[in-house]
Design a protein around this motif. Structure first.
Motif, PDB file in Angstrom:
ATOM      1  N   ILE A  72      -2.848  -2.790  -7.667  1.00 61.02           N
ATOM      2  CA  ILE A  72      -1.643  -2.507  -8.449  1.00 61.02           C
ATOM      3  C   ILE A  72      -2.052  -1.629  -9.624  1.00 61.02           C
ATOM      4  CG2 ILE A  72       0.220  -3.517  -9.830  1.00 61.02           C
ATOM      5  CD1 ILE A  72      -0.131  -6.086  -8.146  1.00 61.02           C
ATOM      6  N   HIS A 124      -4.242 -12.930  -8.963  1.00 61.02           N
ATOM      7  CA  HIS A 124      -4.601 -11.607  -9.476  1.00 61.02           C
ATOM      8  C   HIS A 124      -5.445 -11.679 -10.741  1.00 61.02           C
ATOM      9  CE1 HIS A 124      -2.294  -8.918  -6.812  1.00 61.02           C
ATOM     10  NE2 HIS A 124      -1.516  -9.983  -6.654  1.00 61.02           N
ATOM     11  N   SER A 171       5.825  -6.494  -7.126  1.00 59.89           N
ATOM     12  CA  SER A 171       4.660  -6.023  -6.369  1.00 59.89           C
ATOM     13  C   SER A 171       4.155  -7.083  -5.403  1.00 59.89           C
ATOM     14  CB  SER A 171       3.524  -5.632  -7.332  1.00 59.89           C
ATOM     15  OG  SER A 171       3.902  -4.587  -8.182  1.00 59.89           O
ATOM     16  N   CYS A 195      -2.089   1.908  -3.034  1.00 61.90           N
ATOM     17  CA  CYS A 195      -1.784   1.241  -4.296  1.00 61.90           C
ATOM     18  C   CYS A 195      -0.280   0.993  -4.440  1.00 61.90           C
ATOM     19  CB  CYS A 195      -2.290   2.066  -5.480  1.00 61.90           C
ATOM     20  SG  CYS A 195      -1.278   3.513  -5.864  1.00 61.90           S
ATOM     21  N   VAL A 196       0.043   0.020  -5.278  1.00 65.25           N
ATOM     22  CA  VAL A 196       1.421  -0.188  -5.730  1.00 65.25           C
ATOM     23  C   VAL A 196       1.469   0.421  -7.124  1.00 65.25           C
ATOM     24  CG1 VAL A 196       3.224  -1.847  -6.233  1.00 65.25           C
ATOM     25  CG2 VAL A 196       1.567  -2.319  -4.426  1.00 65.25           C
ATOM     26  N   THR A 220       2.345  -6.824  -1.752  1.00 59.24           N
ATOM     27  CA  THR A 220       0.957  -7.241  -1.510  1.00 59.24           C
ATOM     28  C   THR A 220       0.852  -8.543  -0.736  1.00 59.24           C
ATOM     29  OG1 THR A 220       0.845  -8.437  -3.622  1.00 59.24           O
ATOM     30  CG2 THR A 220       0.227  -6.097  -3.638  1.00 59.24           C
ATOM     31  N   VAL A 231       8.927  -0.726  -7.160  1.00 58.62           N
ATOM     32  CA  VAL A 231       8.883  -2.102  -7.650  1.00 58.62           C
ATOM     33  C   VAL A 231      10.009  -2.343  -8.653  1.00 58.62           C
ATOM     34  CG1 VAL A 231       6.448  -2.505  -7.213  1.00 58.62           C
ATOM     35  CG2 VAL A 231       7.140  -1.435  -9.369  1.00 58.62           C
ATOM     36  N   CYS A 291      -5.189  -5.631 -10.596  1.00 62.55           N
ATOM     37  CA  CYS A 291      -4.074  -4.974 -11.273  1.00 62.55           C
ATOM     38  C   CYS A 291      -4.595  -4.342 -12.555  1.00 62.55           C
ATOM     39  CB  CYS A 291      -2.960  -5.977 -11.578  1.00 62.55           C
ATOM     40  SG  CYS A 291      -1.565  -5.275 -12.496  1.00 62.55           S
ATOM     41  N   ARG A 303      -4.592  -3.698  -1.578  1.00 59.21           N
ATOM     42  CA  ARG A 303      -3.384  -3.162  -2.201  1.00 59.21           C
ATOM     43  C   ARG A 303      -3.497  -3.300  -3.724  1.00 59.21           C
ATOM     44  NH1 ARG A 303       0.953  -2.214   1.190  1.00 59.21           N
ATOM     45  NH2 ARG A 303       1.495  -0.813  -0.512  1.00 59.21           N
ATOM     46  N   ILE A 334       5.311  -6.389 -11.712  1.00 63.59           N
ATOM     47  CA  ILE A 334       4.205  -7.128 -11.093  1.00 63.59           C
ATOM     48  C   ILE A 334       4.739  -8.175 -10.121  1.00 63.59           C
ATOM     49  CG2 ILE A 334       2.339  -8.765 -11.578  1.00 63.59           C
ATOM     50  CD1 ILE A 334       1.917  -7.139 -14.225  1.00 63.59           C
TER      51      ILE A 334
END
Length: 521
Positions: free
Chosen positions: A351, A243, A232, A377-378, A236, A447, A324, A349, A229
């Motif tokens: 997650i 988030h 990420s 997306c990630v 982002t 990531v 996320c 974007r 994260i």
């Protein structure tokens, strides 16, 4: 030449379980060659010795069983666990991975067949963390199984009885913990693995200040997830405090990750209450809410929300609008096309972490994630996925494998002579791992650092953790080394035939013997 011959044989084998057995036989008969192969071909072989193939191996462990590896302790051994540990042939053990087999990956209660997990983890301790295999010990605490299929299996290697619980169970675990310290000392690292939720949290809370212990399902998974994260955020262009997190699952992995996210947000200046308000949980009964009939588990209480009860994930996504979403429920396909499209509509974007293992339990595939979010997306997963081509661009999915965390943390713990592992260690490890994600990694959608670099990644992470141990006063090894990286590098296991950590001497002593002056080899 022998390494290349091994790889040629493995690549000629079609069945993954047969590859697993080939490597087990190699480990039994030529330890150095096994670890040398695993060190040089980590990316190719890690899915075989660990997830996802180890899950299939555990399901058939009794059928595949040829010779014991590790130590089995049964509930009938209560009262004589110290004498059983005394039978272990190695004079010094510094790291133990122990399971009772009740919750193996996303596969449930596999009883004594769960021994495949400690065996696989210990192999990665040495191959990735550079910890000499002689210092490691896989352990299975066999208290029975509630798996009817195993109880009826004529080849099952475990006790043919229902699981023992309550005081009898607790006394056995207490005896084991005390026996480890009596045999090998207070600084022996004990890693709990694949215990059921009701025991995992309870035992960690009970032992974490009295022993050198951590739970990989709670803390290791949390660390690798939070690392992903944090990495990420480089993609982002956001802050972690911006988030909103939705967990599909509210077990060990979810709660451990949630708690570590709160710690990360607190370090960014957010209050504990505000940080917890950004985390939503879904368990087997649906969204965790304050209004839910019945008692909310104490570990989930912090994250219970004043909201309408619902068991429908898509409805909950509409309510929460998470930036996320994290899957740790072992519910295959939970992240549907409709849900993924909603996430992409809510956020530029999003997650998406589908972290459940093995691959068959993943909440969505990498291809589904990229396709239904228009490549925006990630994405990360627990088990490996092949690169995905979408609209002419190749995306390389990150694998949130705990192997990025536990070998490096263990190396630092053992080398620094640590008596207690605080929760903060896993945030230090998460940030260290995220720092190693390069600009090129981000451009490819990763990531996590490439698995090809996992040995160096583990060593650099261990150096950051070791620095924290010394800064915070938890390290007992003296004098404090000026260069933590070189200090740890000097202790790594050399799997070549003409080298070993036990033949690297400092003032006539083994590189590890300074932690235990009575140990000679």
């Amino acid at each position: 030449m022998q390494v290349e011959l091994v790889m040629a044989n493995i690549r000629a084998i079609k069945e993954d379980l047969t590859k697993y057995m080939y490597l087990r036989d190699l480990q039994d008969h030529n330890k150095r060659l096994f670890y040398r192969v695993l060190q040089l071909y980590t990316t190719e072989l890690m899915p075989i010795v660990y997830t996802p193939i180890v899950g299939a191996a555990c399901q058939k462990y009794s059928m595949l069983f040829k010779r014991p590896r590790g130590l089995f302790i049964t509930v009938h051994d209560a009262g004589r666990v110290p004498s059983i540990l005394a039978n272990w042939p190695e004079p010094d053990v510094k790291a133990i991975v122990v399971t009772d087999g009740e919750r193996i990956l996303g596969l449930g209660d596999l009883g004594a067949n769960g021994m495949g997990i400690p065996v696989g983890k210990m192999a990665l301790y040495s191959a990735i963390g550079g910890i000499p295999p002689e210092l490691t010990l896989p352990v299975c605490i066999d208290v029975g199984t509630n798996n009817e299929t195993l109880l009826k299996d004529p080849y099952y290697i475990g006790l043919r009885q229902k699981r023992v619980k309550g005081n009898e169970y607790d006394h056995l675990i207490d005896e084991f913990m005390e026996a480890v310290v009596r045999r090998w000392g207070r600084q022996t690292l004990i890693q709990f693995e694949d215990f059921a939720n009701n025991n995992a949290f309870r035992l960690l809370e009970k032992y974490k200040t009295r022993y050198c212990v951590f739970n990989d399902d709670i803390q290791g998974t949390a660390s690798v997830a939070v690392a992903g994260i944090i990495a990420s955020l480089k993609i982002t262009g956001t802050k972690i405090t911006q988030h909103t997190f939705l967990f599909q699952g509210a077990g060990e992995a979810a709660l451990g990750t949630a708690d570590l996210l709160v710690m990360a947000m607190e370090q960014e200046g957010m209050s504990t209450e505000d940080a917890r308000s950004r985390i939503w949980l879904i368990d087997s009964q649906g969204l965790v809410t304050l209004s839910r009939t019945g008692r909310v588990d104490p570990h989930k209480q912090h994250y219970a929300k004043q909201a309408t009860e619902s068991k429908n994930l898509e409805e909950i996504v509409d309510l929460v609008r998470p930036s996320c979403i994290i899957g740790v429920s072992a519910v295959s396909g939970a992240f549907t096309a409709s849900i993924l499209k909603k996430l992409a509509a809510f956020h530029k974007r999003p997650i998406v972490f589908a972290l459940s293992n093995p691959t068959s339990k993943a909440e969505c595939t990498a291809e589904e994630a990229y396709q239904h979010t228009e490549g925006r997306c990630v994405f990360a997963s627990g088990s490996p996925f092949d690169p995905v081509v979408y609209n002419g661009k190749t995306y390389v999915p990150g694998q949130g494998n705990n192997a990025y965390i536990f070998p490096g943390v263990a190396l630092a713990v053992m080398a620094c002579g640590v008596n207690e592992i605080r929760d903060e260690v896993f945030l230090v490890a998460a940030k260290a791992l995220a720092d190693l994600v390069t600009k090129q990694d981000c451009e490819e959608g990763r990531v996590y650092p490439a698995l090809e670099t996992i040995n160096e990644t583990s060593l650099r992470l261990a150096a950051k953790v070791a620095q924290w141990f010394y800064t915070e006063g938890f390290a007992t090894h003296r004098p404090e080394p000026d260069d933590k990286y070189l200090f740890l590098k000097g202790k790594l296991y050399d799997a070549t035939y003409d080298g070993s950590s036990f033949t690297k001497h400092i003032n006539g002593k083994s590189a590890w013997s300074s932690l235990n002056p009575s140990f000679t080899r």
